[in-house]
Design an enzyme around this catalytic site. Structure first.
Site, mmCIF file in Angstrom:
data_model
loop_
_atom_site.group_PDB
_atom_site.id
_atom_site.type_symbol
_atom_site.label_atom_id
_atom_site.label_comp_id
_atom_site.label_asym_id
_atom_site.label_seq_id
_atom_site.Cartn_x
_atom_site.Cartn_y
_atom_site.Cartn_z
ATOM 1 N N ARG A 73 -19.314 -6.865 16.655
ATOM 2 C CA ARG A 73 -18.668 -7.659 15.590
ATOM 3 C C ARG A 73 -19.536 -7.684 14.338
ATOM 4 O O ARG A 73 -19.056 -7.605 13.213
ATOM 5 C CB ARG A 73 -18.372 -9.090 16.081
ATOM 6 C CG ARG A 73 -17.898 -10.007 14.979
ATOM 7 C CD ARG A 73 -17.211 -11.287 15.470
ATOM 8 N NE ARG A 73 -17.757 -11.850 16.670
ATOM 9 C CZ ARG A 73 -18.903 -12.555 16.738
ATOM 10 N NH1 ARG A 73 -19.620 -12.763 15.663
ATOM 11 N NH2 ARG A 73 -19.319 -13.033 17.888
ATOM 12 N N TYR B 114 2.233 -10.137 -2.717
ATOM 13 C CA TYR B 114 2.776 -9.820 -1.399
ATOM 14 C C TYR B 114 3.133 -11.124 -0.649
ATOM 15 O O TYR B 114 2.382 -12.111 -0.711
ATOM 16 C CB TYR B 114 1.732 -9.008 -0.627
ATOM 17 C CG TYR B 114 2.063 -8.844 0.826
ATOM 18 C CD1 TYR B 114 3.230 -8.198 1.221
ATOM 19 C CD2 TYR B 114 1.231 -9.342 1.811
ATOM 20 C CE1 TYR B 114 3.546 -8.062 2.555
ATOM 21 C CE2 TYR B 114 1.539 -9.211 3.156
ATOM 22 C CZ TYR B 114 2.710 -8.573 3.514
ATOM 23 O OH TYR B 114 3.018 -8.447 4.837
ATOM 24 N N ASP C 177 -6.198 -6.972 -5.687
ATOM 25 C CA ASP C 177 -5.610 -6.273 -4.533
ATOM 26 C C ASP C 177 -5.187 -4.892 -5.044
ATOM 27 O O ASP C 177 -4.244 -4.756 -5.820
ATOM 28 C CB ASP C 177 -4.407 -7.074 -4.007
ATOM 29 C CG ASP C 177 -3.748 -6.416 -2.789
ATOM 30 O OD1 ASP C 177 -3.830 -5.181 -2.659
ATOM 31 O OD2 ASP C 177 -3.135 -7.138 -1.984
ATOM 32 N N LYS D 5 -1.909 0.893 4.476
ATOM 33 C CA LYS D 5 -0.993 1.626 3.595
ATOM 34 C C LYS D 5 -1.562 3.004 3.220
ATOM 35 O O LYS D 5 -1.842 3.806 4.097
ATOM 36 C CB LYS D 5 -0.698 0.760 2.370
ATOM 37 C CG LYS D 5 -0.279 -0.672 2.706
ATOM 38 C CD LYS D 5 1.058 -0.704 3.390
ATOM 39 C CE LYS D 5 1.556 -2.035 3.899
ATOM 40 N NZ LYS D 5 0.788 -3.220 3.923
HETATM 41 C C1 PLP Z 1 -0.166 -5.502 -1.670
HETATM 42 C C2 PLP Z 1 -0.411 -5.923 -0.256
HETATM 43 N N1 PLP Z 1 -1.511 -6.636 0.031
HETATM 44 C C3 PLP Z 1 -1.784 -7.039 1.297
HETATM 45 C C4 PLP Z 1 -0.918 -6.749 2.334
HETATM 46 C C5 PLP Z 1 -1.249 -7.230 3.734
HETATM 47 O O1 PLP Z 1 -1.779 -6.196 4.484
HETATM 48 P P1 PLP Z 1 -1.609 -6.035 6.075
HETATM 49 O O2 PLP Z 1 -0.142 -5.902 6.337
HETATM 50 O O3 PLP Z 1 -2.404 -4.810 6.373
HETATM 51 O O4 PLP Z 1 -2.164 -7.255 6.707
HETATM 52 C C6 PLP Z 1 0.226 -5.999 2.077
HETATM 53 C C7 PLP Z 1 1.159 -5.667 3.177
HETATM 54 O O5 PLP Z 1 2.249 -5.170 2.949
HETATM 55 C C8 PLP Z 1 0.493 -5.577 0.750
HETATM 56 O O6 PLP Z 1 1.598 -4.871 0.442
#
Ligand code: PLP
Length: 380
Positions: A47, A99, A171, A196
């Site tokens: 971890r 998101y 992000d 992604k």
């Molecule tokens: C822009 C964005 N940030 C964060 C996330 C969250 O990521 P995760 O689904 O890998 O937890 C997503 C998920 O679709 C996203 O589109």
């Protein structure tokens, strides 16, 4: 420092490979041997750190030009770790268009821990600066927002943040370091849903935080090790493998998205397309030089009264699924899928209508993608 495409392939690695293996081994060990009591060890417990994860973390630090990177078991775990560095009473300014899962984290969890939030359209710099209070600690936003593809000016936001002593947190899931490196433009922390584009094959969940300075990076490491949502050695290996082809995949995503947009523009059933440069965004000319492209995600609305369900249910090559950024093309309706966590009233205020469709354009032959859209639109 090598060029980006070379760093994608060679930017990771740890220096314990005595076998000549060209790939970093998957270290399936939760614990590591001490030479003697109180002896010095580089890894002690998985971890806290392990060589496979460290390799992909180094790679991400190189790619984003950061001092350190920290890999998590999902994008949400990464975002949670970022917010955990704030204390009750701290105030954070948040992009209005974020998101759905991040929206839920803020509104259903973090508010109960005493962190205060103000949500604002981060394209409006004057309003943004007016939201800053004595207890404001950070500005958090998505450079290119999900699902409306609105683009915020990282450089200007970074300057405002610096002036007021705040952290800028971006992000960067939609752009990836191939298209934009926010840490070189004034940001302090970058987060990714590495589920992604970075992994790129819809075969793992992962998140990454990259810090510009070690001091903030140490806080993220502390959160990673303490809360424990770390990326497993197997998934670290898969993520590193995916990242190696990031630029070649992304070039094709962008090329295919251009063809799909051209087609959608020509179809009278399509009312509006959301992709930088397509929606008459007044901000676009100012910011278009801040990244090398806009990726393969786009959204569009059908003309009022048309049947979105009829269209989406008849797609054959595009898979009806949430997520984005992988080699296969996906389609979804944000209001009922990726952004259903956002209450309807807020969602409509942001501009996410029930009939908005989001496409993640994959790397198939674009002619087949267009044929699929064309036949499905007949059912709209
Ligand atoms: C822009 C964005 N940030 C964060 C996330 C969250 O990521 P995760 O689904 O890998 O937890 C997503 C998920 O679709 C996203 O589109």
């Amino acid at each position: 420092m090598s060029e980006f495409d070379t760093t994608l392939i060679h930017g990771g690695g740890v220096d314990d490979n005595n076998t000549g293996a060209v790939n970093v081994p998957i270290y399936n060990s939760s614990t590591y041997k001490y030479p003697e009591l109180l002896g010095q060890v580089r890894w002690d417990y998985a971890r806290s750190g392990n060589p496979t994860r460290e390799s992909v973390e180094r790679l991400m630090a190189h790619l984003e030009d950061g001092s350190g990177a920290y890999a998590f078991s999902s994008g949400m775990a990464a975002i949670h770790a970022v917010f955990s560095i704030f204390k009750p009473g701290d105030h954070v300014i948040i992009g209005k268009n974020i998101y759905g899962g991040t929206f839920r984290l803020i509104n259903e969890y973090l508010k109960d821990y005493g962190i205060k939030f103000t949500s604002i359209d981060t394209r409006d710099l004057d309003s943004l600066e007016k939201c800053i209070q004595a207890n404001t600690k950070a500005i958090y936003f998505e450079t290119l927002t999900n699902p409306l593809l609105q683009f915020s000016d990282v450089k200007s936001i970074g300057k405002i943040a610096k002036k007021h002593g705040l952290l800028t947190i971006v992000d960067n899931t939609f752009l990836t370091p191939y298209l934009q490196k926010p840490l070189t433009m004034g940001a302090d922390l970058v987060v990714h849903s590495a589920t992604k584009y970075l992994s790129g094959h819809s075969d793992l969940m992962a998140g990454v935080v990259v810090a510009k300075d070690k001091e903030v990076g140490d806080k993220i490491y502390q959160a990673q090790n303490t809360m424990g949502a770390t990326l497993s050695p197997q998934d670290s290996n898969l993520l590193q493998r995916g990242i190696k082809t990031l630029s070649v995949r992304m070039d094709r995503h962008i090329e295919n998205a251009k063809h799909v947009i051209e087609f959608l523009k020509s179809d009278p059933k399509v009312a509006k397309i959301y992709y930088p440069g397509c929606d008459g965004d007044a901000n676009f000319d100012n910011i278009k030089d801040q990244c090398a492209g806009f990726g393969g995600v786009l959204s569009f609305e059908l003309q009022p009264g048309l049947d979105v369900k009829g269209f989406i249910n008849h797609l054959q090559l595009f898979t009806l699924a949430v997520s984005l950024g992988a080699v296969e093309s996906l389609a979804e309706v944000p209001a009922f899928m990726s952004h259903f966590e956002i209450p309807k009233e807020t969602r409509l205020q942001i501009g996410i209508k029930d009939e908005l469709v989001r496409l993640s354009v994959g790397i198939e032959d674009y002619r087949d993608l267009i044929k699929d859209l064309e036949q499905a639109l007949k059912f709209a």
